[in-house]
Design a protein around this motif. Structure first.
Motif, PDB file in Angstrom:
ATOM      1  N   UNK A 140      21.665  53.915  11.559  1.00  0.00           N
ATOM      2  CA  UNK A 140      21.547  54.583  10.254  1.00  0.00           C
ATOM      3  C   UNK A 140      22.934  54.819   9.643  1.00  0.00           C
ATOM      4  N   UNK A 141      23.842  55.326  10.465  1.00  0.00           N
ATOM      5  CA  UNK A 141      25.190  55.589   9.956  1.00  0.00           C
ATOM      6  C   UNK A 141      25.880  54.267   9.581  1.00  0.00           C
ATOM      7  N   UNK A 142      25.685  53.252  10.408  1.00  0.00           N
ATOM      8  CA  UNK A 142      26.295  51.940  10.135  1.00  0.00           C
ATOM      9  C   UNK A 142      25.781  51.344   8.836  1.00  0.00           C
ATOM     10  N   UNK A 143      24.464  51.375   8.646  1.00  0.00           N
ATOM     11  CA  UNK A 143      23.882  50.779   7.435  1.00  0.00           C
ATOM     12  C   UNK A 143      24.221  51.574   6.179  1.00  0.00           C
ATOM     13  N   UNK A 144      24.579  52.846   6.365  1.00  0.00           N
ATOM     14  CA  UNK A 144      24.927  53.674   5.200  1.00  0.00           C
ATOM     15  C   UNK A 144      26.424  53.679   4.916  1.00  0.00           C
ATOM     16  N   UNK A 145      27.180  52.839   5.611  1.00  0.00           N
ATOM     17  CA  UNK A 145      28.638  52.838   5.456  1.00  0.00           C
ATOM     18  C   UNK A 145      29.052  52.436   4.047  1.00  0.00           C
ATOM     19  N   UNK A 146      30.000  53.207   3.518  1.00  0.00           N
ATOM     20  CA  UNK A 146      30.577  52.887   2.205  1.00  0.00           C
ATOM     21  C   UNK A 146      32.074  53.107   2.289  1.00  0.00           C
ATOM     22  N   UNK A 147      32.819  52.393   1.489  1.00  0.00           N
ATOM     23  CA  UNK A 147      34.242  52.670   1.360  1.00  0.00           C
ATOM     24  C   UNK A 147      35.144  51.970   2.363  1.00  0.00           C
ATOM     25  N   UNK A 148      34.844  50.714   2.643  1.00  0.00           N
ATOM     26  CA  UNK A 148      35.753  49.884   3.440  1.00  0.00           C
ATOM     27  C   UNK A 148      35.984  50.384   4.848  1.00  0.00           C
ATOM     28  N   UNK A 149      37.177  50.088   5.374  1.00  0.00           N
ATOM     29  CA  UNK A 149      37.464  50.391   6.781  1.00  0.00           C
ATOM     30  C   UNK A 149      37.460  51.897   7.055  1.00  0.00           C
ATOM     31  N   UNK A 150      37.857  52.684   6.047  1.00  0.00           N
ATOM     32  CA  UNK A 150      37.835  54.144   6.224  1.00  0.00           C
ATOM     33  C   UNK A 150      36.384  54.587   6.459  1.00  0.00           C
ATOM     34  N   UNK A 151      35.493  54.001   5.691  1.00  0.00           N
ATOM     35  CA  UNK A 151      34.068  54.318   5.819  1.00  0.00           C
ATOM     36  C   UNK A 151      33.531  53.951   7.189  1.00  0.00           C
TER      37      UNK A 151
ATOM     38  N   UNK B 260      13.841  59.345  24.620  1.00  0.00           N
ATOM     39  CA  UNK B 260      14.153  59.916  23.303  1.00  0.00           C
ATOM     40  C   UNK B 260      15.661  59.850  23.025  1.00  0.00           C
ATOM     41  N   UNK B 261      16.445  60.127  24.056  1.00  0.00           N
ATOM     42  CA  UNK B 261      17.899  60.113  23.866  1.00  0.00           C
ATOM     43  C   UNK B 261      18.386  58.699  23.489  1.00  0.00           C
ATOM     44  N   UNK B 262      17.844  57.701  24.174  1.00  0.00           N
ATOM     45  CA  UNK B 262      18.232  56.311  23.878  1.00  0.00           C
ATOM     46  C   UNK B 262      17.895  55.952  22.447  1.00  0.00           C
ATOM     47  N   UNK B 263      16.707  56.409  22.039  1.00  0.00           N
ATOM     48  CA  UNK B 263      16.253  56.135  20.685  1.00  0.00           C
ATOM     49  C   UNK B 263      17.145  56.837  19.657  1.00  0.00           C
ATOM     50  N   UNK B 264      17.523  58.077  19.969  1.00  0.00           N
ATOM     51  CA  UNK B 264      18.382  58.844  19.056  1.00  0.00           C
ATOM     52  C   UNK B 264      19.735  58.147  18.906  1.00  0.00           C
ATOM     53  N   UNK B 265      20.336  57.745  20.025  1.00  0.00           N
ATOM     54  CA  UNK B 265      21.664  57.103  19.980  1.00  0.00           C
ATOM     55  C   UNK B 265      21.617  55.831  19.125  1.00  0.00           C
ATOM     56  N   UNK B 266      20.609  54.986  19.390  1.00  0.00           N
ATOM     57  CA  UNK B 266      20.519  53.711  18.657  1.00  0.00           C
ATOM     58  C   UNK B 266      20.233  53.934  17.184  1.00  0.00           C
ATOM     59  N   UNK B 267      19.243  54.788  16.903  1.00  0.00           N
ATOM     60  CA  UNK B 267      18.825  54.946  15.508  1.00  0.00           C
ATOM     61  C   UNK B 267      19.919  55.611  14.674  1.00  0.00           C
ATOM     62  N   UNK B 268      20.559  56.639  15.245  1.00  0.00           N
ATOM     63  CA  UNK B 268      21.633  57.306  14.492  1.00  0.00           C
ATOM     64  C   UNK B 268      22.776  56.315  14.241  1.00  0.00           C
ATOM     65  N   UNK B 269      23.148  55.558  15.261  1.00  0.00           N
ATOM     66  CA  UNK B 269      24.224  54.558  15.120  1.00  0.00           C
ATOM     67  C   UNK B 269      23.890  53.556  14.019  1.00  0.00           C
TER      68      UNK B 269
END
Lengths: 254, 248
Positions: free
Chosen positions: A212-223, A201-210
């Motif tokens: 999800x956050x990556x695909x939702x990135x907005x606003x250039x390098x700051x994002x 579960x932990x492995x899945x959480x780390x990958x999926x959160x990473x």
């Protein structure tokens, strides 16, 4: 009004996260599976994390032995140090500390890499060329997390118990035989089974959160930087919450 | 619209509305008809919604309202799977080139061939080199994007967009950030594509000088609406105050 908007946004985020996790997991059982990307991710997730996970395990085991010895000596049961340390490591400390360390290393790495791809229009380019970014980017990372996190945890457990042995034999004047016998006698399936399912579960959480956050990135390098930081925070909180829920579940059934 | 009219146009956009935020519409009723084999430039200021039109044509985002037909196919109601077939006939050159950092130029340009399988390594190399020779960059075959200059990345992106011999190529700000000489080379490539293979191109830009160089027809967008649609000569004669401002 603002708090209402915030609640809606939170619900939407949970929904999007669940959908991403669902599609990513479904990708494991459907073609195409990007083996090259999967092996590359397993290498980064697992092989790249061995050293820091081993280091964490070793010193955790050593510290635990020292601390336990002091406490148990008060009750005249210092001989149970091996038993106490091994159970703590296999049940809790091995899986959780390894996962938190890997969350710091891989959670930020995954979010930053996918985030940079997002702001650099590479995820759009994937879609434009007929590739599903979830299949190409998310599923390989999920497989890597699912396989490598348990492997890293078992490694951390062994190193942790070994670290405790080093302290017991060198500082606490234990015989090696006594230590290892007490370790082996104390561990049974009620320790090992939860200790091995948690990292899945932990492995899945780390990958999926990473992802999800990556695909939702907005606003250039700051994002990208923001996504990386938030990914570590959310994954770490997720690991701690999941640890509690899984522990509660196993106490109920075992 | 009759079948004859439909086949005359590569892209038909009718009543297109789109908003990222409910309160701020990006596109507010766009109508565009882009003829087969033509080069259409969409002009507009930053944030005018011109790049959004390209994303909508590719189906990367869905509009709130409106019809988008690409080669006769209405792409709006299509599923991702159906869109993948349509996208095979569309090349896209992104503003940032969007080459995959972890892949070599060979793997970037031949991406679709590697994905689809069925071709030998030699056949893929032959096709990749053919496209790279169009942009005069054969020597970059085994280089990574990080080793290329901005202009080279754009040209490799053109080669990648050409890989499957698409009938329609979308260019998002193709000369932004390039020096005048490299921008000139990119312009030549776009014109040559049209001349040699009759590829339909839609070019989004805010650079008027460049627009005049490549365009047969121009459309100008402001506040989510098309405020001008016509030839270069007609644009120069336009009395619209925003057009006049843009020309200055």
């Amino acid at each position: 009004m603002n708090s209402l908007k915030l609640i809606f946004r939170l619900i939407k985020s949970v929904q999007e996260f669940s959908l991403l996790a669902y599609h990513g997991l479904r990708g494991i059982f459907q073609r195409p599976i990007y083996w090259r990307d999967t092996i590359d991710q397993m290498d980064r997730f697992g092989i790249g994390s061995f050293l820091i996970v081993g280091f964490t395990g070793l010193f955790t085991g050593m510290v635990m032995a020292l601390q336990m010895a002091v406490t148990l000596e008060r009750f005249g049961i210092k001989s149970l140090v091996g038993r106490a340390v091994s159970v703590s490591i296999v049940r809790e400390l091995g899986p959780v500390l390894s996962a938190l360390i890997v969350a710091g290393r891989m959670g930020s790495g995954i979010a930053a890499e996918i985030g940079a791809m997002k702001v650099g229009e590479q995820t759009d380019a994937l879609r434009a060329m007929g590739t599903d970014p979830v299949r190409k980017l998310v599923t390989p990372r999920m497989i890597a997390g699912l396989i490598m996190m348990p492997v890293l945890t078992v490694f951390a457990d062994f190193i942790g118990v070994f670290g405790s042995y080093v302290i017991c034999s060198s500082v606490l004047d234990f015989s090696g035989n006594l230590y290892w016998t007490s370790v082996l006698e104390s561990l049974d399936e009620t320790d090992v089974f939860p200790g091995l399912t948690k990292p899945l579960f932990f492995g899945l959480i780390i990958s999926t959160v990473g992802c999800y956050m990556g695909l939702g990135t907005r606003g250039g390098t700051v994002g990208v930087g923001k996504a990386a930081t938030e990914s570590v925070v959310i994954a770490s909180l997720g690991i701690i919450l999941a640890d509690f829920l899984i522990t509660k579940f196993y106490f109920a059934i075992l | 619209m009759t079948q004859q009219e439909a086949s005359e146009f590569m892209v038909q956009i009718e009543g297109l509305h789109h908003a990222f935020d409910e309160d701020e519409p990006v596109l507010a009723g766009i109508d565009l008809h882009i003829a087969r084999g033509g080069i259409r430039v969409i002009l507009g200021g930053s944030g005018s919604g011109k790049s959004t039109i390209l994303r909508l044509i590719l189906g990367l985002i869905k509009p709130q309202k409106g019809v988008i037909r690409v080669d006769g196919n209405d792409v709006v109601p299509m599923s991702e799977k159906e869109l993948q077939k349509v996208r095979r006939d569309i090349g896209m050159v992104f503003q940032s080139a969007a080459l995959f950092d972890s892949l070599t130029v060979r793997e970037n340009v031949g991406y679709r061939f590697y994905e689809e399988g069925g071709l030998s390594e030699e056949e893929i190399e032959e096709r990749v080199l053919e496209k790279l020779s169009f942009v005069n960059l054969e020597e970059t075959l085994d280089m990574y994007p990080a080793e290329l200059s901005g202009g080279m990345k754009k040209r490799v992106a053109i080669a990648r967009a050409l890989a499957t011999n698409p009938h329609l190529i979308l260019f998002d700000e193709p000369t932004t950030g390039l020096d005048p000489i490299t921008a000139h080379q990119v312009t030549d490539h776009i014109l040559e594509l049209n001349r040699r293979w009759g590829v339909t191109s839609i070019v989004v830009t805010h650079d008027l000088k460049y627009a005049f160089k490549v365009a047969r027809k121009l459309s100008m967008i402001k506040d989510g609406k098309i405020i001008f649609d016509g030839t270069k000569e007609e644009l120069l004669e336009s009395k619209d105050s925003y057009v006049q401002q843009f020309l200055e």
